[in-house]
Design a protein around this motif. Structure first.
Motif: not given
Length: 404
Positions: A200-202, A376-386, A393-401
Motif C-alpha cells: 500500500e502507498v500514499f 517477475a520483479d519488473g512486473h511487480r515494481l510496475q504494479c507498485v508504480l501504478d 491522482r485520488t489523494r488517497r492510500w492506494a493498494e498495490v494489486s
C-alpha cells in the motif's frame, strides 16, 4: 561452448556501461551494437571495438550469432524492443522499467516464460556486497523483526530550468519521472533486503519547475555530450515547455510483513549526485547504508556500542563472497555492482544454453533466488508504480494489486 556472443541495443550512457560490465566477465563477447541510425552505431562500435554495428535493432535480433540481448534504449521503446527480442528467441536483460504499464509488463513476463528465455531487469543496487550482507542479517533474524524502513534518493541533475532530458516528457519516459526513474531503484532495493513486498502507498508528488527550457534542436534532448545525464544548460535556442512529470515525491509505504516506511526522491536537490540511502529499524538493531559510501554499513544498538562494518571478505559470510572481488580497503562501487549483475545473469544463461533446456532456465530465473531481478520483479515494481500514480491522482492510500 567456445564463444558466447551478445548484442547491446542502445548507444547512450547506459549502453556502453553494459558493454564494459560484460567485458569484465571475461567469457562473454559483445559482438554487436545497434543505435538509432548507422552513424551512431558505427561511432560507438568504433570507439568500443565492437565488430558489428546495426542501424536497426531488428537486424541485430536477426543475427544468428547473438545469444542474448541487452535493451538499453529510452523507456518508451522498452516494451517493443523487449517483445521483439523475446519473439526472436534471445535471452534478455532489460534496463528498467520493463515497460510503461502493468498490462505490458504482464504480457512480457508471460511471453518470456512461455518462450523459455532467461530474463532479467537491471536493478543493480541489489548487487553491492554489503547490501547482500544486510539482506542475510535480516533473513537470519540477527537484527530482529523489521519495523521501520526509511530512506531517500536525491539527485541534482534537473535542478535548473535549463536542464532538459527526454525523461521529462511523459510520452517518452512515462507518466511518473522521479519515482519511476530513481525511486524504483529504492523500492526494489528495500524489498530485496527485507524480503517484504509493498502492499500500500500514499504519494505526494510535486513539480518544482513547472516550466523548463527545451532545446529547439531535438538532438540535444538525447545527447550525452551535454553531460552524463544529457542535460542542456545553454540559454539560447530553446523553447519554454510545460512540465507534466514530477521533480519530487515523498511516499508513505506499507509492507507485507508489517513494516511501515517512507521515502523521498528528488531530481532537483543541489549537491546530491546519486544519494541513495536506506535505513532499516528492526527490533534488535537498526542498519544504515548509503550507495555513495557503499563500502560500509552502520549497525545501531541500544545497549552496546554501535558498529561500522567495512566491506572486507574476511568479515563477511560465505553467501556474500560472490559479490566482493577485492580485499578490504579496495572499494567497490556502481560499475562493480553492474558487473555483479552481469555475472549472475550470464551464469544462468550459459548454464541453460549448455543444457539446452530453456524452459528450466526460465523457471529458475523467475523464482525467488534473489540472484538478480527478473521480469517477475519488473512486473511487480510496475504494479507498485501504478499504485503510486493512483494515490497521486485520488489523494488517497492506494493498494498495490499484483494481479495481471
Amino acid at each position: 561452448m567456445d564463444s558466447f556472443k551478445v548484442g547491446v541495443i542502445g548507444t547512450g550512457f547506459i549502453g556502453p556501461a553494459h558493454v564494459e560490465a560484460i567485458r569484465r566477465l571475461g567469457h562473454v563477447e559483445v559482438a554487436a551494437i545497434a543505435g538509432v541510425d548507422q552513424a551512431s552505431a558505427d561511432k560507438v562500435a568504433g570507439e568500443l571495438g565492437i565488430p558489428k554495428a546495426y542501424a536497426d535493432y531488428r537486424e541485430l535480433l536477426d543475427d544468428p550469432e547473438i545469444m542474448a540481448v541487452h535493451n538499453c534504449t529510452p523507456n518508451h521503446l522498452h516494451y517493443r524492443v523487449n517483445r521483439d527480442s523475446i519473439l526472436a528467441g534471445k535471452n534478455l536483460l532489460s534496463e528498467k522499467p520493463l515497460a510503461l504499464s502493468r498490462s505490458q509488463t504482464s504480457e512480457l513476463l508471460s511471453l518470456a516464460e512461455t518462450r523459455g528465455i532467461v530474463h532479467g531487469v537491471n536493478f543493480n543496487y541489489r548487487q553491492y556486497p554489503l547490501v547482500q550482507h544486510l539482506r542475510s542479517l535480516i533473513k537470519s533474524g540477527e537484527l530482529g523483526t523489521v519495523r521501520l524502513i526509511r530512506g531517500n534518493y536525491l539527485q541534482d541533475w534537473l535542478s535548473e530550468d535549463t536542464d532538459y532530458n527526454w525523461r521529462i516528457e511523459p510520452q517518452l519516459g512515462g507518466p511518473l519521472r522521479a519515482v519511476a526513474d530513481i525511486g524504483s531503484h529504492w523500492l526494489d532495493l528495500v524489498q530485496h533486503i527485507t524480503g517484504q513486498r509493498i502492499t500500500e502507498v500514499f504519494a505526494d508528488l510535486a513539480t518544482v519547475l513547472p516550466v523548463r527550457k527545451r532545446p529547439t534542436d531535438e538532438r540535444f534532448t538525447f545527447s550525452q555530450a551535454q553531460g552524463a545525464a544529457g542535460t542542456v544548460n545553454s540559454k539560447e535556442n530553446f523553447e519554454q515547455v510545460k512540465v507534466e512529470t514530477e521533480d519530487y515525491a515523498t511516499l508513505l509505504v506499507h509492507f507485507s510483513g508489517g513494516a511501515v516506511g517512507t521515502v523521498t526522491v528528488s531530481q532537483v536537490t543541489p549537491g546530491r549526485k546519486n544519494h541513495l540511502v536506506c535505513e532499516i529499524d528492526c527490533s534488535k538493531a537498526s542498519a544504515y547504508w548509503s550507495q555513495e559510501e557503499s563500502e560500509k554499513v552502520w549497525i545501531g544498538h541500544r545497549d552496546r556500542a554501535n558498529e561500522l562494518l567495512m566491506a572486507d571478505p574476511l568479515l563477511l559470510g560465505q553467501n556474500v563472497m560472490d559479490y566482493i572481488r577485492y580485499p578490504g580497503g579496495h572499494n567497490q562501487g556502481w560499475p562493480d555492482a553492474l558487473t555483479n549483475m552481469m555475472r549472475q545473469f550470464y551464469r544462468e544463461v550459459i548454464q541453460c544454453e549448455k543444457k539446452g533446456n530453456r524452459a528450466q532456465g526460465s523457471l529458475r530465473s523467475s523464482g525467488e533466488s534473489g540472484q538478480f531481478a527478473t521480469f517477475a520483479d519488473g512486473h511487480r515494481l510496475q504494479c507498485v508504480l501504478d499504485a503510486v500514480w493512483e494515490s497521486h491522482r485520488t489523494r488517497r492510500w492506494a493498494e498495490v494489486s499484483y494481479l495481471n
